[in-house]
Design a protein around this motif. Structure first.
Motif, PDB file in Angstrom:
ATOM      1  N   VAL A   1       2.723 -27.014 -12.655  1.00  0.00           N
ATOM      2  CA  VAL A   1       2.951 -25.852 -13.555  1.00  0.00           C
ATOM      3  C   VAL A   1       1.830 -25.158 -13.858  1.00  0.00           C
ATOM      4  N   ARG A   2       0.650 -26.267 -13.358  1.00  0.00           N
ATOM      5  CA  ARG A   2      -0.388 -25.462 -13.669  1.00  0.00           C
ATOM      6  C   ARG A   2      -0.945 -23.867 -12.628  1.00  0.00           C
ATOM      7  N   SER A   3      -0.285 -23.630 -11.236  1.00  0.00           N
ATOM      8  CA  SER A   3      -0.279 -22.626 -10.932  1.00  0.00           C
ATOM      9  C   SER A   3       1.087 -21.296 -11.440  1.00  0.00           C
ATOM     10  N   GLU A   4       1.901 -22.304 -11.918  1.00  0.00           N
ATOM     11  CA  GLU A   4       2.164 -21.256 -12.664  1.00  0.00           C
ATOM     12  C   GLU A   4       2.183 -20.421 -13.944  1.00  0.00           C
ATOM     13  N   ASN A   5       1.167 -20.907 -14.471  1.00  0.00           N
ATOM     14  CA  ASN A   5       0.756 -20.864 -16.181  1.00  0.00           C
ATOM     15  C   ASN A   5      -0.626 -19.470 -15.909  1.00  0.00           C
ATOM     16  N   ILE A   6      -0.909 -20.293 -14.650  1.00  0.00           N
ATOM     17  CA  ILE A   6      -2.019 -19.108 -14.267  1.00  0.00           C
ATOM     18  C   ILE A   6      -1.196 -17.618 -13.417  1.00  0.00           C
ATOM     19  N   LEU A   7      -0.757 -18.259 -12.901  1.00  0.00           N
ATOM     20  CA  LEU A   7       0.918 -16.569 -12.840  1.00  0.00           C
ATOM     21  C   LEU A   7       0.825 -15.802 -13.192  1.00  0.00           C
ATOM     22  N   GLY A   8       1.845 -16.980 -14.904  1.00  0.00           N
ATOM     23  CA  GLY A   8       2.158 -16.559 -15.882  1.00  0.00           C
ATOM     24  C   GLY A   8       3.901 -15.636 -16.039  1.00  0.00           C
ATOM     25  N   GLU A   9       4.013 -17.211 -14.505  1.00  0.00           N
ATOM     26  CA  GLU A   9       5.523 -17.131 -14.590  1.00  0.00           C
ATOM     27  C   GLU A   9       6.110 -18.738 -15.173  1.00  0.00           C
ATOM     28  N   GLU A  10       7.630 -18.299 -15.120  1.00  0.00           N
ATOM     29  CA  GLU A  10       8.297 -19.434 -16.451  1.00  0.00           C
ATOM     30  C   GLU A  10       8.024 -20.894 -15.410  1.00  0.00           C
ATOM     31  N   THR A  11       7.731 -22.152 -16.418  1.00  0.00           N
ATOM     32  CA  THR A  11       7.427 -23.205 -15.985  1.00  0.00           C
ATOM     33  C   THR A  11       8.256 -24.171 -16.472  1.00  0.00           C
ATOM     34  N   SER A  12       9.389 -24.187 -17.274  1.00  0.00           N
ATOM     35  CA  SER A  12      10.152 -24.987 -18.201  1.00  0.00           C
ATOM     36  C   SER A  12      10.737 -26.171 -17.411  1.00  0.00           C
ATOM     37  N   TYR A  13      10.927 -25.662 -16.039  1.00  0.00           N
ATOM     38  CA  TYR A  13      11.896 -26.624 -15.443  1.00  0.00           C
ATOM     39  C   TYR A  13      11.060 -27.080 -14.467  1.00  0.00           C
ATOM     40  N   PHE A  14       9.706 -26.683 -14.126  1.00  0.00           N
ATOM     41  CA  PHE A  14       9.268 -28.016 -13.496  1.00  0.00           C
ATOM     42  C   PHE A  14       8.576 -28.734 -14.846  1.00  0.00           C
ATOM     43  N   THR A  15       7.799 -28.394 -15.887  1.00  0.00           N
ATOM     44  CA  THR A  15       8.039 -28.881 -17.231  1.00  0.00           C
ATOM     45  C   THR A  15       8.573 -30.012 -17.640  1.00  0.00           C
ATOM     46  N   GLU A  16      10.035 -29.579 -17.312  1.00  0.00           N
ATOM     47  CA  GLU A  16      10.701 -31.127 -17.912  1.00  0.00           C
ATOM     48  C   GLU A  16      10.600 -32.166 -16.736  1.00  0.00           C
ATOM     49  N   ILE A  17      10.518 -31.524 -15.639  1.00  0.00           N
ATOM     50  CA  ILE A  17      10.249 -32.630 -14.104  1.00  0.00           C
ATOM     51  C   ILE A  17       9.311 -33.381 -14.440  1.00  0.00           C
ATOM     52  N   VAL A  18       8.182 -33.057 -14.847  1.00  0.00           N
ATOM     53  CA  VAL A  18       6.954 -34.534 -15.585  1.00  0.00           C
ATOM     54  C   VAL A  18       6.915 -34.678 -16.169  1.00  0.00           C
ATOM     55  N   GLU A  19       8.252 -34.545 -17.066  1.00  0.00           N
ATOM     56  CA  GLU A  19       8.349 -35.030 -18.442  1.00  0.00           C
ATOM     57  C   GLU A  19       9.341 -36.320 -18.360  1.00  0.00           C
ATOM     58  N   LEU A  20      10.089 -36.556 -17.230  1.00  0.00           N
ATOM     59  CA  LEU A  20      11.037 -37.004 -16.671  1.00  0.00           C
ATOM     60  C   LEU A  20      10.754 -38.267 -16.550  1.00  0.00           C
ATOM     61  N   ILE A  21       9.821 -37.607 -15.243  1.00  0.00           N
ATOM     62  CA  ILE A  21       8.780 -38.946 -14.313  1.00  0.00           C
ATOM     63  C   ILE A  21       7.742 -39.931 -15.592  1.00  0.00           C
ATOM     64  N   GLU A  22       7.583 -38.738 -16.702  1.00  0.00           N
ATOM     65  CA  GLU A  22       6.737 -39.714 -17.800  1.00  0.00           C
ATOM     66  C   GLU A  22       6.870 -40.373 -18.345  1.00  0.00           C
ATOM     67  N   ALA A  23       8.485 -40.460 -18.401  1.00  0.00           N
ATOM     68  CA  ALA A  23       8.964 -40.902 -19.620  1.00  0.00           C
ATOM     69  C   ALA A  23      10.220 -42.203 -18.163  1.00  0.00           C
ATOM     70  N   LEU A  24      10.200 -41.691 -17.570  1.00  0.00           N
ATOM     71  CA  LEU A  24      10.184 -43.606 -16.814  1.00  0.00           C
ATOM     72  C   LEU A  24       8.700 -44.311 -16.071  1.00  0.00           C
ATOM     73  N   GLN A  25       8.028 -43.128 -16.071  1.00  0.00           N
ATOM     74  CA  GLN A  25       6.579 -44.618 -15.883  1.00  0.00           C
ATOM     75  C   GLN A  25       6.314 -45.318 -17.255  1.00  0.00           C
ATOM     76  N   ARG A  26       6.785 -44.401 -17.851  1.00  0.00           N
ATOM     77  CA  ARG A  26       6.813 -45.160 -19.513  1.00  0.00           C
ATOM     78  C   ARG A  26       7.841 -46.315 -20.093  1.00  0.00           C
ATOM     79  N   LYS A  27       9.153 -46.334 -19.975  1.00  0.00           N
ATOM     80  CA  LYS A  27       8.973 -47.921 -19.661  1.00  0.00           C
ATOM     81  C   LYS A  27       9.305 -48.448 -18.669  1.00  0.00           C
ATOM     82  N   MET A  28       9.003 -48.617 -17.391  1.00  0.00           N
ATOM     83  CA  MET A  28       8.617 -49.110 -16.532  1.00  0.00           C
ATOM     84  C   MET A  28       6.836 -49.598 -16.781  1.00  0.00           C
ATOM     85  N   LYS A  29       6.174 -49.486 -17.973  1.00  0.00           N
ATOM     86  CA  LYS A  29       4.746 -50.464 -17.998  1.00  0.00           C
ATOM     87  C   LYS A  29       5.341 -51.896 -18.783  1.00  0.00           C
TER      88      LYS A  29
END
Length: 449
Positions: free
Chosen positions: A421-449
């Motif tokens: 996500v950071r790399s594509e932000n620097i290049l000015g490219e679309e990051t919504s797909y990778f951002t969505e995957i990060v959100e899925l990982i974080e949501a699962l990690q919160r449930k597992m705490k």
């Protein structure tokens, strides 16, 4: 050689008279006089008029000048602005492009030359066309006369032995050929290909069932020819897709048991892919079929398929099908909270309540199987695994928390996708797909705490 020259339409009267005087001195009888007439475009044309008035009914020929001098014949005209001269040695008039024309008249324009001579017959036909355009009624009559009556066309087509078939007629013919013992395997493959195209329409798929075609398709799944098995499963899946009436008929015909058997025994990957497609189409939004799927050992068949799939293609499809079944039940239950009392909706809620899919997933070890998809290098595969893990979390959290490999995979993937996500932000490219995957990982990690 001596010449006298001037510009047609732009020379003075003195030069014009001098040309005529010199021409009369050279010949006993003048071939014609150079005159100036108005043209349709607002300019002038220099023409050579013969003394014989009979030529008035003939063609008016306009000579297109070039950069080179060319001789004018009696009865010819030249465009306005052309350079005309009298050759005193030969006594002939000659013409070429004027100075302004030379600047404009390129090879491209010469290639666009059009017909410049019109006969009286052509002018008469043009006038007749104008009159027809001004008379709409007559025009409509002429247009109507161009087309033949429908009954006449049908008679001609019948004589030519041509037949316009409807989809129903086509399917009836195809099913008769499919049921014939004289039909070769290659012909059967072509028939199944045509049927697959037709059954995408809801009405056609239902008509196929009413004609007994569903039974023929199911018999194709038991064929010894692997090509016919694959094609039959493809037709069945297309007919079942978003078609509740066909789903009901298929369950009544024993399609569920046939598909489970094919899925467990099919020797080739291509057959399994098509059978899995047909299975998913049968179970989607059909809780009655889902309940029978679970009671007939469907999860065990999928579990074995998941473990033996070396390519990973079937694993992703299996997990996607399970996720769809879990999520559609949850959406139905949520919608039931705000739903007005409806007997049909109440019946669907009752049927979904009898589908204990998540409990079966826990029993069959899917809480350990699905996390292995995170080891894939495909982003799509990882995304589908994360969605399935979140959907299964209510019954699998304890096993998630004790799975060290899952914890490590989530941490590693989170760092990896955050960097993307950071790399594509620097290049000015679309990051919504990778951002969505990060959100899925974080949501699962919160449930597992």
């Amino acid at each position: 050689m001596s010449f006298l020259s001037g510009h047609a339409g732009g020379s003075s009267a003195i030069w014009f008279l001098l040309v005529l005087l010199l021409r009369c001195c050279l010949t006993e009888k003048s071939d014609g006089a150079l005159t100036v007439v108005e043209n349709g475009g607002g300019g002038e044309e220099a023409t050579v008029d013969d003394d014989d008035d009979d030529d008035d009914d003939g063609d008016l020929e306009v000579v297109q000048p070039t950069e080179q001098w060319q001789t004018l014949k009696p009865g010819q005209a030249v465009p306005a602005g052309s350079h005309v001269r009298l050759n005193l040695q030969t006594g002939q008039r000659e013409v070429r492009l004027g100075e302004e024309q030379l600047k404009y008249w390129t090879q491209e324009h010469r290639e666009e030359e059009t017909k410049t001579s019109f006969s009286p017959d052509e002018l008469k036909r043009a006038m007749k066309k104008i009159k027809e355009d001004l008379n709409p009624g007559a025009h409509q009559d002429s247009v109507g006369s161009r087309y033949r009556p429908l009954d006449e066309l049908k008679r001609d087509m019948a004589q030519l032995d041509l037949l316009m078939e409807t989809d129903v007629q086509i399917m009836k013919r195809l099913l008769e050929q499919l049921n014939s013992s004289d039909t070769s395997p290659e012909q059967r493959l072509n028939i199944l290909l045509e049927l697959e195209y037709l059954v995408h329409q809801v009405d056609n798929a239902q008509t196929l069932c009413s004609m007994g075609g569903l039974q023929l398709i199911l018999e194709g799944l038991n064929s010894s020819d692997s090509r016919l098995q694959e094609s039959s499963a493809f037709v069945l899946g297309s007919a079942l897709s978003s078609n509740p009436a066909v789903q009901v008929r298929a369950v009544e015909k024993g399609a569920l048991q046939t598909l489970l058997t094919s899925l467990a025994t099919a020797p080739k990957l291509g057959i399994k892919k098509k059978v899995l497609f047909a299975m998913a189409s049968l179970l989607r939004h059909f809780p009655y079929a889902q309940r029978h799927f679970l009671s007939h050992g469907g999860l065990q068949v999928l579990s074995e398929l998941f473990r033996t799939d070396g390519s990973g293609i079937l694993r992703t499809r299996v997990v996607t099908m399970l996720y769809d079944m879990i999520s559609e039940k949850e959406l139905m239950l949520q919608a039931g909270l705000d739903q007005v009392q409806d007997p049909a909706h109440e019946e669907r809620l009752r049927q979904y309540s009898e589908v204990s899919l998540q409990g079966k997933l826990l029993e069959e070890g899917w809480c350990r199987l699905v996390p292995t998809l995170l080891q894939s290098t495909e982003h799509d595969c990882r995304e589908k695994a994360l969605r399935a893990l979140l959907a299964m979390a209510p019954v699998c959290l304890d096993q998630y928390r004790s799975d060290g490999s899952l914890l490590g995979s989530l941490l590693s993937l989170r760092l990896q996708y955050q960097e993307m996500v950071r790399s594509e932000n620097i290049l000015g490219e679309e990051t919504s797909y990778f951002t969505e995957i990060v959100e899925l990982i974080e949501a699962l990690q919160r449930k597992m705490k």
